[in-house]
Design a protein around this motif. Structure first.
Motif, PDB file in Angstrom:
ATOM      1  N   MET A 282       1.348  21.982  -5.244  1.00 29.96           N
ATOM      2  CA  MET A 282       1.084  23.015  -6.239  1.00 29.96           C
ATOM      3  C   MET A 282       0.072  22.509  -7.264  1.00 29.96           C
ATOM      4  N   LYS A 283      -0.797  23.404  -7.688  1.00 27.79           N
ATOM      5  CA  LYS A 283      -1.868  23.047  -8.616  1.00 27.79           C
ATOM      6  C   LYS A 283      -1.827  23.966  -9.832  1.00 27.79           C
TER       7      LYS A 283
ATOM      8  N   ILE B  53      10.147  32.358  -6.587  1.00 32.35           N
ATOM      9  CA  ILE B  53       9.836  31.539  -5.416  1.00 32.35           C
ATOM     10  C   ILE B  53       8.489  31.936  -4.820  1.00 32.35           C
ATOM     11  N   ASP B  54       8.226  33.242  -4.721  1.00 32.41           N
ATOM     12  CA  ASP B  54       6.962  33.700  -4.152  1.00 32.41           C
ATOM     13  C   ASP B  54       5.778  33.243  -4.991  1.00 32.41           C
ATOM     14  N   CYS B  55       5.934  33.272  -6.315  1.00 29.84           N
ATOM     15  CA  CYS B  55       4.870  32.796  -7.201  1.00 29.84           C
ATOM     16  C   CYS B  55       4.614  31.311  -6.959  1.00 29.84           C
ATOM     17  N   ALA B  56       5.686  30.534  -6.879  1.00 29.68           N
ATOM     18  CA  ALA B  56       5.540  29.094  -6.628  1.00 29.68           C
ATOM     19  C   ALA B  56       4.886  28.837  -5.272  1.00 29.68           C
ATOM     20  N   ALA B  57       5.258  29.625  -4.263  1.00 30.00           N
ATOM     21  CA  ALA B  57       4.690  29.446  -2.926  1.00 30.00           C
ATOM     22  C   ALA B  57       3.183  29.717  -2.935  1.00 30.00           C
ATOM     23  N   ARG B  58       2.760  30.762  -3.625  1.00 27.26           N
ATOM     24  CA  ARG B  58       1.329  31.055  -3.693  1.00 27.26           C
ATOM     25  C   ARG B  58       0.564  29.933  -4.388  1.00 27.26           C
ATOM     26  N   MET B  59       1.201  29.331  -5.380  1.00 27.41           N
ATOM     27  CA  MET B  59       0.548  28.221  -6.082  1.00 27.41           C
ATOM     28  C   MET B  59       0.361  27.023  -5.156  1.00 27.41           C
TER      29      MET B  59
ATOM     30  N   GLN C  99       0.837  -1.190   0.000  1.00 26.46           N
ATOM     31  CA  GLN C  99       0.000   0.000   0.000  1.00 26.46           C
ATOM     32  C   GLN C  99       0.876   1.246   0.000  1.00 26.46           C
ATOM     33  N   LEU C 100       0.473   2.252  -0.775  1.00 22.73           N
ATOM     34  CA  LEU C 100       1.232   3.492  -0.826  1.00 22.73           C
ATOM     35  C   LEU C 100       0.844   4.387   0.332  1.00 22.73           C
ATOM     36  N   GLY C 101       1.875   4.977   0.938  1.00 26.48           N
ATOM     37  CA  GLY C 101       1.638   5.851   2.061  1.00 26.48           C
ATOM     38  C   GLY C 101       1.326   7.265   1.626  1.00 26.48           C
ATOM     39  N   PRO C 102       1.196   8.195   2.564  1.00 28.17           N
ATOM     40  CA  PRO C 102       0.802   9.569   2.249  1.00 28.17           C
ATOM     41  C   PRO C 102       1.782  10.290   1.346  1.00 28.17           C
ATOM     42  N   THR C 103       3.102   9.980   1.446  1.00 29.15           N
ATOM     43  CA  THR C 103       4.076  10.678   0.593  1.00 29.15           C
ATOM     44  C   THR C 103       3.803  10.420  -0.876  1.00 29.15           C
ATOM     45  N   MET C 104       3.692   9.131  -1.242  1.00 29.74           N
ATOM     46  CA  MET C 104       3.459   8.795  -2.635  1.00 29.74           C
ATOM     47  C   MET C 104       2.057   9.176  -3.069  1.00 29.74           C
ATOM     48  N   GLN C 105       1.091   9.049  -2.159  1.00 31.79           N
ATOM     49  CA  GLN C 105      -0.266   9.440  -2.525  1.00 31.79           C
ATOM     50  C   GLN C 105      -0.331  10.912  -2.866  1.00 31.79           C
ATOM     51  N   SER C 106       0.430  11.725  -2.126  1.00 36.00           N
ATOM     52  CA  SER C 106       0.481  13.164  -2.424  1.00 36.00           C
ATOM     53  C   SER C 106       1.139  13.414  -3.761  1.00 36.00           C
ATOM     54  N   LEU C 107       2.244  12.692  -4.011  1.00 29.85           N
ATOM     55  CA  LEU C 107       3.006  12.896  -5.244  1.00 29.85           C
ATOM     56  C   LEU C 107       2.170  12.545  -6.465  1.00 29.85           C
ATOM     57  N   LEU C 108       1.331  11.486  -6.328  1.00 27.60           N
ATOM     58  CA  LEU C 108       0.609  10.965  -7.476  1.00 27.60           C
ATOM     59  C   LEU C 108      -0.877  11.301  -7.442  1.00 27.60           C
ATOM     60  N   SER C 109      -1.267  12.202  -6.575  1.00 35.15           N
ATOM     61  CA  SER C 109      -2.678  12.537  -6.447  1.00 35.15           C
ATOM     62  C   SER C 109      -3.245  13.002  -7.780  1.00 35.15           C
ATOM     63  N   PRO C 110      -4.346  12.395  -8.258  1.00 34.64           N
ATOM     64  CA  PRO C 110      -4.937  12.824  -9.532  1.00 34.64           C
ATOM     65  C   PRO C 110      -5.323  14.281  -9.528  1.00 34.64           C
ATOM     66  N   SER C 111      -5.681  14.805  -8.348  1.00 36.59           N
ATOM     67  CA  SER C 111      -6.070  16.214  -8.291  1.00 36.59           C
ATOM     68  C   SER C 111      -4.902  17.128  -8.592  1.00 36.59           C
ATOM     69  N   LEU C 112      -3.666  16.601  -8.385  1.00 37.32           N
ATOM     70  CA  LEU C 112      -2.502  17.410  -8.704  1.00 37.32           C
ATOM     71  C   LEU C 112      -2.087  17.227 -10.150  1.00 37.32           C
ATOM     72  N   MET C 113      -2.516  16.106 -10.763  1.00 37.84           N
ATOM     73  CA  MET C 113      -2.141  15.861 -12.145  1.00 37.84           C
ATOM     74  C   MET C 113      -3.069  16.609 -13.101  1.00 37.84           C
ATOM     75  N   LEU C 114      -4.274  16.903 -12.664  1.00 37.01           N
ATOM     76  CA  LEU C 114      -5.220  17.587 -13.531  1.00 37.01           C
ATOM     77  C   LEU C 114      -5.418  19.012 -13.053  1.00 37.01           C
ATOM     78  N   ARG C 115      -6.201  19.762 -13.782  1.00 39.76           N
ATOM     79  CA  ARG C 115      -6.377  21.170 -13.450  1.00 39.76           C
ATOM     80  C   ARG C 115      -7.145  21.343 -12.150  1.00 39.76           C
ATOM     81  N   SER C 116      -6.951  22.481 -11.548  1.00 42.56           N
ATOM     82  CA  SER C 116      -7.664  22.774 -10.316  1.00 42.56           C
ATOM     83  C   SER C 116      -7.925  24.255 -10.266  1.00 42.56           C
TER      84      SER C 116
END
Length: 980
Positions: A395-396, A328-334, A6-23
């Motif tokens: 980031m989204k 960096i500030d732009c990335a942080a806001r994202m 089972q994948l833990g929270p680290t990988m789930q965050s990395l591969l979250s579909p919500s992060l792969m698609l638009r938001s």
């Protein structure tokens, strides 16, 4: 099916579909301004920065023009501009006021073949320093964009390491030397920039008493703040031989309260930062290791813009200056966070993003696109590190978009006008490549998840009590799939598997030793002899080949044999010849050099010319020859040089056809098409171009018809020299990345094409005769290649194809027009026969396998395990046999589960493996067919995998097949025995 790991929270965050698609939940820099960090500084801190204003930007979309240094009034106590743009401008103006000519930054793709990327400001001046090229100005000043990736792991970790940086420099080509360079450097640092003189330290080479004396007696730096250092730190050399000389460096002291004394170490990064390096190029080192003074001494300097910004703006590191902080500030806001409130780990990821996005934007702008080789791999690796960090930060993409990297690049590009004005014009290309690579990497991450899961399962199968992921496996994830070690260790830890971190470090170091493409050393020794010859001659080689293919009364100026200058060459010798004038075209602009004959007018000595190239910065034409006559050729002989007319005619047709091809591609595919390289030979032409997609077959036909139409129109060509400014005004197309002088040659095909080109061309398009595309294919991400023939090559191609057609028609016993239909019919018959044969082989293999069922082992849990060898069976039949055995064993009462593994060896030494596990075995032992078979395949020197219930693999060493099957049997039995 439930995965065994089972994948833990680290990988789930990395591969979250919500992060792969638009938001739409986070507006990516849209409707958000940015702040410039402020700092209050005083004279006691050594910097004349008293106050920095921090305005809040208005709510708006970020575009390439939104981010300017004027948005924040970064001023010192005297009102001088200490923004990054201001520091750059003041440096260049300082030296312009002292007689230097401001020159533009060169491309990140260097002309020097010994260097992967531009890594130093001096690189564009290498031919001048080597004496291979005459200086165009006595002294120059530049801001050079640079990329280095040899310390990529330190980006964001230290205060000063970057992949992309700007190097400010002043250069003297025999104009001024050591004393003046030192005095100006001190004046710039302490008066122009206002640094506290008591906090500037200096290093000199241990034997450079002259520099020591200038710093102490002329400038006034106390002895205790001048450090003598060894060759490793303060002596620059081009290589084992060639120009060299001592260095002197200026350092800023962040902690003067620690005092002075012999124990002070300038390498202490917690206290000192080097910000200005002066190289005194005053010696030449011979093959015997001895140095002699240079006749013309040079100055090469470099000041890191980011480092000076850190000092003047009073920041703790380079990343928090106005050169990088807005990104960096732009990335942080994202990521819905503030940089100042972020944890150390989050700040590290934001710094990596800020640095890498700058590098990628400039690299793509300079024509380097993501790929798996060379410079392209550098771009791909940097983008993937950005994507990785962004996803871990949450980031989204912005509303309506699918990728977040283009929006960050908008900020970087908006900050880049003063460094490279051209980057804004290429912004859309940068955004397109970033988006495509980010989305492609999302797919790779999904594949990496499967690989990591299989590796963890295999580790548990190998050793259920103490499962371990090997260092090589962890490195494969890092190098191939972009998983950093920290993610691998986190996911493995959640699965109860230990990672061999030491083994990973060994694998990483091995890789570094094999691929040090971006060294900081620059080899400037190549061509030294030809540079000396060019200096001896009163004038460069005169090229007459645009108007004549034969030149008499030519003088042999030099002969080189095996890299050494000789007085004469004998029959059979392979030599290089330098003439005072020549009709031979020297390789350049993608066109190969001419071939032909050189004949001595008095002795009749003959030399067959096989190639011609430029050397010594374009001052010499060097002819590669074989002495084919009966007499020797000598220096100072008078000769007649004659180009092979047939070869030249072919080269001209192919070169002009290349220009027509580019125009046709622009008309059919769009004006975004741009040349990425070309090759013009006597037999064919090759044209590489940037395009977001492959042209369709119909579009290629249209392109071909357009070119042949222009050939049939008999359009006259006009080739003339003119100032480059006039050429640009006329709209002439330049080859991106090429270096042009003040005067250029423009080849104009009226109404069709106008390009800067120094190659040979027909006088009228009708001379081309015809044009035919031979092939079209992709050679890298976003780069396509067309190979074609023109002129006589078309006739030869048609002749070859006609012969092939006649041979096929005879063999098939049909007219030429019916060949396609006859081949199609034969293919259908063949497919039918192959299916019948395949079915028969499967039935035969299944019949053979029936006797193997009795060899199945029964575990204590009642599962049936059959691992057997069935030689001479192809993969399809082997699969059918395994499935048949699974059914047979299940019908024989193996309700607890069945596992079948079959191996087959062939006469050529190759190995086939197949595994079939039913659901009961998978659940009972936590087994995956892919993991078990993949491990077994490695024993046979192969690999493979598949799903939990079915897998196939192959190998190259049939002698290891029995051992591989034993490994598979042991792994299955061990896993099932561990489960009650």
């Amino acid at each position: 099916e439930q995965p065994a790991v089972q994948l833990g929270p680290t990988m789930q965050s990395l591969l979250s579909p919500s992060l792969m698609l638009r938001s739409a939940s986070v507006a990516l820099c849209r409707g958000v301004g940015f702040r410039r960090s402020g700092v209050l500084a005083s004279r006691k801190e050594g910097v004349l920065s008293a106050r920095v204003i921090r305005p809040v930007g208005a709510v708006r979309d970020v575009s390439t023009s939104d981010v300017t240094t004027e948005d924040a009034a970064l001023k010192d106590a005297d009102g001088k501009d200490i923004s990054g743009a201001g520091i750059r401008r003041r440096f260049l103006e300082f030296y312009e006021q002292r007689g230097h000519t401001r020159l533009p930054s060169s491309s990140l793709v260097p002309e020097d073949p010994t260097v992967l990327l531009t890594i130093a400001g001096m690189l564009q001046f290498k031919p001048v320093f080597m004496g291979q090229e005459e200086r165009s100005v006595p002294s120059a000043t530049t801001t050079q964009k640079c990329v280095r990736t040899n310390d990529i792991e330190n980006v964001g970790v230290t205060a000063r390491h970057h992949t992309f940086f700007e190097m400010l420099g002043n250069f003297s080509f025999g104009d001024y030397f050591k004393k003046q360079a030192i005095v100006w450097a001190w004046e710039l640092a302490t008066k122009e920039y206002g640094l506290d003189p008591t906090r500037v330290w200096v290093s000199v080479f241990r034997e450079d008493d002259e520099a020591f004396a200038i710093w102490r007696d002329v400038v006034g730096v106390p002895d205790e703040r001048i450090k003598r250092m060894d060759e490793a730190d303060n002596f620059w050399a081009a290589g084992p031989t060639g120009p060299c000389g001592p260095c002197s460096e200026l350092y800023w002291d962040f902690h003067p309260e620690r005092g002075v004394g012999p124990e002070c170490d300038l390498d202490d990064d917690s206290r000192f930062i080097e910000f200005y390096n002066l190289v005194f190029m005053e010696f030449s080192r011979g093959a015997d290791g001895k140095t002699t003074p240079l006749a013309r001494k040079n100055i090469d300097t470099g000041m890191g813009l980011e480092r000076m910004a850190q000092i003047l703006q009073g920041k703790e590191n380079n990343y928090e200056t106005d050169l990088i902080r807005p990104i960096i500030d732009c990335a942080a806001r994202m990521a819905d966070m503030r940089y100042d409130d972020a944890s150390a780990a989050e700040k590290l990821k934001l710094k990596v993003i800020g640095d890498h996005v700058r590098a990628v934007a400039y690299l793509i702008s300079d024509g380097v696109y993501p790929s798996n080789v060379g410079r392209g791999y550098v771009v791909r690796r940097l983008i993937r590190r950005v994507v990785r960090c962004g996803r871990l930060l949450g980031m989204k993409p912005p509303d309506g978009e699918f990728a977040f990297t283009p929006a960050i690049a908008k900020v970087a590009i908006g900050l880049g006008d003063a460094c490279d004005p051209a980057i804004a014009n290429r912004a859309q290309k940068v955004f397109h490549e970033l988006e495509r690579e980010e989305l492609r990497f999302a797919v790779t991450l999904g594949r990496g998840e499967e690989i990591l899961g299989d590796m963890l399962t295999a580790a548990k199968t190998r050793d259920p009590k103490n499962p371990k992921l090997t260092g090589d496996e962890a490195f494969a994830l890092y190098d191939t799939y972009g998983f950093p070690l920290d993610i691998t260790t986190d996911v493995a830890s959640e699965a109860g598997v230990v990672v061999d971190v030491g083994g990973f470090a060994v694998a990483m170091e091995t890789q570094r030793n094999l691929s040090r493409d971006a060294r900081v050393a620059v080899d400037v020794t190549a061509g030294d002899l030809l540079g000396k010859i060019a200096n001896e001659l009163t004038a460069p080689t005169e090229f007459t080949g645009f108007v004549s293919l034969r030149e008499s009364g030519v003088t042999v100026c030099a002969i080189l044999k095996n890299g050494q200058r000789v007085d004469e060459a004998s029959p059979g010798d392979c030599v290089e010849i330098v003439l005072d004038k020549t009709p031979f075209y020297a390789e350049g602009g993608g066109q190969i050099g001419d071939n032909g004959l050189i004949v001595a007018e008095e002795t009749g000595a003959e030399l067959t010319v096989t190639d011609c190239v430029k050397a010594a910065g374009g001052r010499l034409w060097v002819h590669s020859c074989v002495v084919t006559g009966d007499s020797p050729v000598r220096e100072c002989d008078t000769v007649t040089a004659a180009v092979n007319q047939g070869s030249r005619r072919r080269a001209k047709a192919n070169h002009t056809a290349t220009h027509l091809l580019q125009s046709a591609l622009k008309k059919v595919l769009g004006e975004d098409v741009s040349q990425a390289g070309s090759l013009v030979t006597f037999d064919r032409l090759r044209f590489d171009f940037n395009a977001p997609r492959a042209p369709t077959p119909e579009e290629l036909v249209t392109v071909e018809n357009l070119v042949n139409g222009w050939v049939g129109d008999s359009v006259s060509l006009d080739a003339r020299e003119m100032p480059i400014a006039d050429a640009k005004t006329k709209g002439a197309t330049a080859m991106f990345g090429e270096k042009y002088g003040d005067v250029v040659r423009v080849v104009d095909v009226s109404g069709v094409s106008m390009e800067l080109c120094g190659g040979t061309h027909v006088l009228n398009t009708s001379e081309i005769g015809g044009f035919k595309i031979v092939s079209e294919a992709g050679i890298a991400a976003g780069v396509r290649r067309i190979e074609a023939v023109a002129g006589p090559g078309v006739v030869e191609l048609l002749g070859e194809r006609d012969e092939t057609v006649r041979a096929l028609a005879g063999a098939l016993r049909v007219p030429p027009g019916e060949i396609a239909a006859r081949v199609s019919s034969l293919m259908d018959d063949l497919k039918t026969a192959q299916k019948e044969a395949e079915a028969l082989r499967g039935e035969l293999a299944a019949a053979k396998s029936v006797t193997l069922a009795a060899d199945a082992l029964t575990t204590t849990g009642g599962q049936k395990v059959l691992v057997a060898r069935l030689d001479g069976v192809d993969p399809v039949a082997l699969k059918q046999a395994a499935e048949s055995l699974l059914v047979t064993l299940s019908m024989n009462g193996a309700n607890a589960g069945v596992a079948v593994v079959l191996g087959s060896g062939s006469a050529d030494g190759s190995v086939g493996l197949v595994a079939v596990f039913d659901d009961a075995v998978q659940k009972a032992g936590g087994l995956k067919a892919g993991a078990v078979l993949g491990a077994a395949a490695k024993t046979c020197g192969g690999g493979g995998g598949g799903k939990p219930g079915f897998a196939q693999a192959g190998g190259r060493d049939v002698s290891k097949l029995d051992a591989a099957l034993d490994d598979a049997r042991r792994a299955i039995m061990t896993a099932l025995a561990a489960k009650p």
